[in-house]
Design a protein around this motif. Sequence first.
Motif, PDB file in Angstrom:
ATOM      1  N   UNK A  73      -0.214  -9.542  -1.748  1.00 38.26           N
ATOM      2  CA  UNK A  73      -0.518 -10.209  -0.479  1.00 38.26           C
ATOM      3  C   UNK A  73       0.729 -10.316   0.401  1.00 38.26           C
ATOM      4  N   UNK A  74       1.868 -10.597  -0.218  1.00 38.82           N
ATOM      5  CA  UNK A  74       3.105 -10.707   0.542  1.00 38.82           C
ATOM      6  C   UNK A  74       3.500  -9.356   1.128  1.00 38.82           C
ATOM      7  N   UNK A  75       3.309  -8.294   0.364  1.00 33.38           N
ATOM      8  CA  UNK A  75       3.585  -6.953   0.882  1.00 33.38           C
ATOM      9  C   UNK A  75       2.744  -6.676   2.132  1.00 33.38           C
ATOM     10  N   UNK A  76       1.482  -7.056   2.070  1.00 37.19           N
ATOM     11  CA  UNK A  76       0.581  -6.828   3.203  1.00 37.19           C
ATOM     12  C   UNK A  76       1.031  -7.631   4.426  1.00 37.19           C
ATOM     13  N   UNK A  77       1.377  -8.897   4.199  1.00 43.41           N
ATOM     14  CA  UNK A  77       1.815  -9.756   5.311  1.00 43.41           C
ATOM     15  C   UNK A  77       3.104  -9.235   5.940  1.00 43.41           C
ATOM     16  N   UNK A  78       4.038  -8.804   5.116  1.00 42.27           N
ATOM     17  CA  UNK A  78       5.307  -8.305   5.635  1.00 42.27           C
ATOM     18  C   UNK A  78       5.106  -7.002   6.410  1.00 42.27           C
ATOM     19  N   UNK A  79       4.241  -6.133   5.887  1.00 43.31           N
ATOM     20  CA  UNK A  79       3.968  -4.870   6.586  1.00 43.31           C
ATOM     21  C   UNK A  79       3.345  -5.133   7.954  1.00 43.31           C
ATOM     22  N   UNK A  80       2.467  -6.127   8.020  1.00 40.30           N
ATOM     23  CA  UNK A  80       1.829  -6.474   9.289  1.00 40.30           C
ATOM     24  C   UNK A  80       2.837  -7.000  10.309  1.00 40.30           C
ATOM     25  N   UNK A  81       3.953  -7.561   9.810  1.00 42.41           N
ATOM     26  CA  UNK A  81       5.005  -8.058  10.697  1.00 42.41           C
ATOM     27  C   UNK A  81       5.995  -6.960  11.093  1.00 42.41           C
ATOM     28  N   UNK A  82       5.768  -5.762  10.568  1.00 41.47           N
ATOM     29  CA  UNK A  82       6.645  -4.652  10.912  1.00 41.47           C
ATOM     30  C   UNK A  82       7.810  -4.445   9.968  1.00 41.47           C
ATOM     31  N   UNK A  83       7.821  -5.159   8.847  1.00 35.88           N
ATOM     32  CA  UNK A  83       8.888  -4.972   7.863  1.00 35.88           C
ATOM     33  C   UNK A  83       8.745  -3.595   7.223  1.00 35.88           C
ATOM     34  N   UNK A  84       9.850  -2.868   7.137  1.00 38.86           N
ATOM     35  CA  UNK A  84       9.809  -1.504   6.619  1.00 38.86           C
ATOM     36  C   UNK A  84      10.553  -1.333   5.293  1.00 38.86           C
ATOM     37  N   UNK A  85      11.626  -2.101   5.105  1.00 37.87           N
ATOM     38  CA  UNK A  85      12.481  -1.890   3.940  1.00 37.87           C
ATOM     39  C   UNK A  85      12.666  -3.205   3.178  1.00 37.87           C
ATOM     40  N   UNK A  86      12.302  -3.165   1.892  1.00 35.73           N
ATOM     41  CA  UNK A  86      12.334  -4.360   1.047  1.00 35.73           C
ATOM     42  C   UNK A  86      13.276  -4.169  -0.138  1.00 35.73           C
ATOM     43  N   UNK A  87      14.071  -5.191  -0.411  1.00 27.65           N
ATOM     44  CA  UNK A  87      14.893  -5.245  -1.620  1.00 27.65           C
ATOM     45  C   UNK A  87      14.238  -6.270  -2.544  1.00 27.65           C
ATOM     46  N   UNK A  88      13.959  -5.868  -3.794  1.00 30.08           N
ATOM     47  CA  UNK A  88      13.174  -6.719  -4.692  1.00 30.08           C
ATOM     48  C   UNK A  88      13.955  -7.056  -5.956  1.00 30.08           C
ATOM     49  N   UNK A  89      14.090  -8.350  -6.219  1.00 29.31           N
ATOM     50  CA  UNK A  89      14.657  -8.838  -7.477  1.00 29.31           C
ATOM     51  C   UNK A  89      13.532  -9.429  -8.311  1.00 29.31           C
ATOM     52  N   UNK A  90      13.616  -9.250  -9.633  1.00 27.69           N
ATOM     53  CA  UNK A  90      12.611  -9.789 -10.559  1.00 27.69           C
ATOM     54  C   UNK A  90      13.309 -10.708 -11.563  1.00 27.69           C
ATOM     55  N   UNK A  91      13.589 -11.947 -11.153  1.00 30.67           N
ATOM     56  CA  UNK A  91      14.436 -12.830 -11.970  1.00 30.67           C
ATOM     57  C   UNK A  91      13.738 -13.482 -13.157  1.00 30.67           C
ATOM     58  N   UNK A  92      12.516 -13.063 -13.470  1.00 35.10           N
ATOM     59  CA  UNK A  92      11.865 -13.548 -14.685  1.00 35.10           C
ATOM     60  C   UNK A  92      12.111 -12.600 -15.851  1.00 35.10           C
ATOM     61  N   UNK A  93      12.708 -11.446 -15.576  1.00 31.30           N
ATOM     62  CA  UNK A  93      12.920 -10.426 -16.597  1.00 31.30           C
ATOM     63  C   UNK A  93      14.415 -10.211 -16.808  1.00 31.30           C
ATOM     64  N   UNK A  94      14.887 -10.373 -18.041  1.00 31.75           N
ATOM     65  CA  UNK A  94      16.305 -10.146 -18.315  1.00 31.75           C
ATOM     66  C   UNK A  94      16.587  -8.679 -18.626  1.00 31.75           C
ATOM     67  N   UNK A  95      15.545  -7.887 -18.808  1.00 32.31           N
ATOM     68  CA  UNK A  95      15.710  -6.453 -19.057  1.00 32.31           C
ATOM     69  C   UNK A  95      14.609  -5.697 -18.332  1.00 32.31           C
ATOM     70  N   UNK A  96      14.962  -4.549 -17.795  1.00 34.49           N
ATOM     71  CA  UNK A  96      13.963  -3.748 -17.103  1.00 34.49           C
ATOM     72  C   UNK A  96      12.921  -3.241 -18.085  1.00 34.49           C
ATOM     73  N   UNK A  97      11.679  -3.215 -17.624  1.00 31.51           N
ATOM     74  CA  UNK A  97      10.539  -2.919 -18.482  1.00 31.51           C
ATOM     75  C   UNK A  97       9.413  -2.374 -17.603  1.00 31.51           C
ATOM     76  N   UNK A  98       8.211  -2.313 -18.152  1.00 28.86           N
ATOM     77  CA  UNK A  98       7.080  -1.761 -17.413  1.00 28.86           C
ATOM     78  C   UNK A  98       6.857  -2.494 -16.095  1.00 28.86           C
ATOM     79  N   UNK A  99       6.992  -3.828 -16.123  1.00 28.13           N
ATOM     80  CA  UNK A  99       6.705  -4.635 -14.938  1.00 28.13           C
ATOM     81  C   UNK A  99       7.715  -4.419 -13.813  1.00 28.13           C
ATOM     82  N   UNK A 100       8.909  -3.966 -14.148  1.00 30.27           N
ATOM     83  CA  UNK A 100       9.894  -3.707 -13.100  1.00 30.27           C
ATOM     84  C   UNK A 100       9.974  -2.217 -12.785  1.00 30.27           C
ATOM     85  N   UNK A 101      10.177  -1.409 -13.808  1.00 29.13           N
ATOM     86  CA  UNK A 101      10.406   0.018 -13.603  1.00 29.13           C
ATOM     87  C   UNK A 101       9.189   0.739 -13.045  1.00 29.13           C
ATOM     88  N   UNK A 102       7.993   0.272 -13.415  1.00 24.46           N
ATOM     89  CA  UNK A 102       6.791   0.938 -12.905  1.00 24.46           C
ATOM     90  C   UNK A 102       6.052   0.094 -11.867  1.00 24.46           C
TER      91      UNK A 102
END
Length: 338
Positions: A268-297
Motif C-alpha cells: 500500500x505504501x508503494x502505491x501511495x508513494x508512486x501516486x505522489x510521483x516518487x520514483x526511487x526508493x531506498x529500503x531498509x529491513x531492520x527486523x532481519x539481521x541477515x539477508x534472506x528470502x524476505x529481503x533478497x527476493x
Amino acid sequence: MAKKGILLVNLGTPDSPSTADVRKYLDEFLMDERVIDINSFNRTLLVKGIIVPFRGPKSAKLYKEIWTPQGSPLLIYGNSVRDVLAKKLGADYQVELAMRYQSPSLPDALERLKQSKVDSIKVVPLFPQYASASTGSVHQLVMEIVSKWQAIPAISFVNSFYDHPGMIKVFADNARKHLHQSWDHILFSFHGVPQRQMKKADVSGQHCLKVENCCDNITENNKFCYSAQCHQTAKLLAKELDLKPEDYSLCYQSRLGSDPWMQPYTSDVLKQLAQKGVKRLLVLCPAFVADCLETLYEISVEYQTEFEHLGGEKVQLVESLNDNPAWIAVLEDIVLNK
C-alpha cells in the motif's frame, strides 16, 4: 573457570530449495502454535491441507532464486557470525547456532551445550524486536527442552535489542553506502504480524489499537509490543541518518492470509508513494539481521516489479547486518552485557 554457553537462534531455512525440503520447512514453521495462533484442528487443516501443498512448489522456486553454491544465505551468515563470535569471546565460551525450524536444530544445539557441561546458557534469538511468533517461540521451545533435563544450568534469555545503539549504527552505515545516489524516499520495511497477536501481547487490554498512535512510544503497556519496538527502531535509524519525518515511511511486509495485520502494508505504501510521483526508493529491513528470502527476493524482486508497474523506477535494498564485523561486535556486547 566454568565454560559459558551461548546459543544464537534464527528463524530457519529449508535444507535445500527442493519442493520436498521447502514443504518440510513450511510445515514445521506454520504448525507452530505461536506462528498461526488458532486452534490446532483449524491450523492443521489450513497448513497441511492448503498452505503447504500449494505454497510449497511456489516457495521452492523463490528459494532457488536466492540459493548460493554454498547453500542458504541465512545459514551461511549464521555460521560465519557464530565462528567469529566464538573466536572473539575466547575459550571460556561455547557458541552454538540453531534454527527454530529445521537445521541446525535447536534440540541438537542444546544437547551439545549439555554434553559440554556448560555452567550457564544465554539464549540470544536473532530478532531485534520481540514478537511471540519469533522470540517467544524460541524461548518456549528452549524451556520445554531443558525442563526435561535432570540438571538444569543457569539459563538467561535476551528478549530484544531493537534500540541497541551499535545495531542502529551498522544499519545506518549500510544505508550511507547508497546515499551518494539520489533517493526520493526511504522505507523501513518490517516483517508483518497479525493484529490479533499484538492485542494478545497487551496485558492491560486497554492500549493496543485502542489508544491513538498506540505504537508511537514505548510505555509500560506496550514495552513487549513488536510494532511499538519497530517504530522505535525506525525513529532511531531516522535520527542516525538525519532524516526528517517526511523523508521516510514505516511499513510491514510478508502478510499471510486475510486477517488484518499491522499496517500500513508495504504494498500500500508503494502505491501511495508512486501516486505522489516518487520514483526511487531506498529500503531498509531492520527486523532481519541477515539477508534472506524476505529481503533478497521479496524486496529486491517482488517489490521492484510491483513498483515499476505503479510507475516507479528503483527499489534499492540496503544489505542487512549479515556477518559485518561491527555487527558481531554488537552481538559480543549483547552477550556480555545484556
